[in-house]
Design an enzyme around this catalytic site. Structure first.
Site, PDB file in Angstrom:
ATOM      1  N   ASP A   1       0.858  -1.207   0.000  1.00  0.00           N
ATOM      2  CA  ASP A   1       0.000   0.000   0.000  1.00  0.00           C
ATOM      3  C   ASP A   1       0.883   1.242   0.000  1.00  0.00           C
ATOM      4  O   ASP A   1       2.104   1.142   0.130  1.00  0.00           O
ATOM      5  CB  ASP A   1      -0.896   0.009   1.251  1.00  0.00           C
ATOM      6  CG  ASP A   1      -0.064  -0.096   2.523  1.00  0.00           C
ATOM      7  OD1 ASP A   1       0.190  -1.234   2.969  1.00  0.00           O
ATOM      8  OD2 ASP A   1       0.385   0.952   3.044  1.00  0.00           O
TER       9      ASP A   1
ATOM     10  N   ASP B   1       0.623   3.638   2.322  1.00  0.00           N
ATOM     11  CA  ASP B   1       0.326   4.248   3.617  1.00  0.00           C
ATOM     12  C   ASP B   1      -0.813   5.266   3.399  1.00  0.00           C
ATOM     13  O   ASP B   1      -1.730   4.964   2.620  1.00  0.00           O
ATOM     14  CB  ASP B   1       1.598   4.858   4.237  1.00  0.00           C
ATOM     15  CG  ASP B   1       1.461   4.983   5.748  1.00  0.00           C
ATOM     16  OD1 ASP B   1       0.933   4.043   6.362  1.00  0.00           O
ATOM     17  OD2 ASP B   1       1.856   6.007   6.310  1.00  0.00           O
TER      18      ASP B   1
END
Ligand SMILES: CSC[C@H]1O[C@H](OP(=O)(O)O)[C@H](O)[C@@H]1O
Ligand SMILES: Nc1ncnc2[nH]cnc12
Length: 291
Positions: free
Chosen positions: A209, A211
């Site tokens: 991801d 973040d």
């Protein structure tokens, strides 16, 4: 010469390592308490492998409650020489997109609620840690990734946060501005303890991801992370199997001395050492304490 034995610590979504010969789960007690789970022993060709799911099977243990000392002691105790840490991470860089395997070579430790050393009152040690990853070992990991056509990036800084909550936007932007490349919750103190135990250590940070800093992506969430890990689990498995197939059967001396880290680290003279602590250090520091 020492026989090489590969340790694999599996992170979020990586709770087993299929494909080993003679597979067996065994309980390995340690003086530091219980490891996250039984250890999974097996072989690839004539190389012995030992797998440990960091959070335990069923992901029962959060980052702050993992007994990192027991995990590293157990791997050392059964003869592991080199540890590959497979870890899910958020990315601070547009070009390190989900699915990329980053072989980080630096850490920034922002954890604060964990036991970070095997040493302490009665036997004090200070190991060198400027280069926390063993570059010779990382060369083998990179070669294995490339041989399997896995998207791999060599180098980077992993910021270890305490968690278990993900970062605020302010934190995420700050870590990015510091030049950190990825973020996770587990590689500290794991890497520090591996160094104290004279184990060569290399992290495969699997980007899951961005973040929360990225304007085009929303908050991080567990299902999205696990989805990316599941999509990349086969890459992780192929990486480990290829690494094991091609890995030198004799342990190669670490160019930065990870495997001799205690040669000059212990400052407490033998007559001032606490015998109980010395006894607990049998696996981790037996090489230097037994004289
Ligand atoms: C499942 S999301 C957060 C969780 O994932 C990472 O774990 P690991 O390093 O063991 O793969 C991260 O550090 C958090 O513990
Ligand atoms: N964004 C993130 N922050 C902390 N740990 C993570 N593990 C996977 N993604 C993460």
């Amino acid at each position: 010469m020492t026989k090489a034995k590969l340790g694999i610590i599996g992170g979020s979504g990586v709770y087993e390592l299929p494909g080993l010969k003679n597979p067996r789960w065994e309980h390995v007690p340690t003086p530091w308490g219980e490891p996250s789970d039984q250890l999974h022993f097996g072989e690839i060709g004539d190389l012995e492998l030992v797998f440990l799911p960091r959070h335990g099977r069923g992901h029962r243990i959060p980052p702050s409650d993992i007994n990192y000392r027991a995990n590293i002691d157990a791997l050392k105790r059964v003869g592991v020489t080199d540890v590959i840490s497979i870890s899910a991470v958020g990315s601070f860089r547009e070009d390190l997109s989900p699915g990329t395997f980053v072989l980080v070579d630096q850490f920034f430790d922002r954890t604060f609620a964990r036991k970070k050393s095997f040493f302490g009152v009665g036997c004090v040690a200070h190991v060198a840690f400027s280069h926390p990853v063993s570059p010779g070992f990382a060369d083998h990991v990179e070669a294995a990734a490339r041989a399997e056509n896995i998207r791999v990036h060599r180098g980077g800084t992993y910021l270890a946060m305490e968690g278990p909550q993900f970062s605020t936007l302010a934190e995420s932007l700050l870590y990015k501005s510091w030049g950190c490349d990825v973020i996770g919750m587990t590689n500290m103190p794991e890497a520090k303890l591996a160094r104290e135990a004279e184990l060569c250590y290399c992290t495969v940070a699997m980007v899951t991801d961005y973040d929360c800093w990225h304007p085009d992506h929303g908050d991080v969430d567990v299902p999205s992370i696990l989805k990316i890990v599941a999509e990349n689990a086969d890459n992780a498995r192929r990486l480990v199997l290829r690494l094991a197939t091609d890995f030198p059967r004799e342990h190669q001396p670490c160019p930065i001395g990870s495997d001799r880290a205690l040669d000059t680290a212990i400052i407490t003279p033998p007559e001032a050492r606490d015998p109980d602590l010395v006894a607990k250090l049998d696996a981790v520091a037996g090489r230097v304490l037994k004289g």
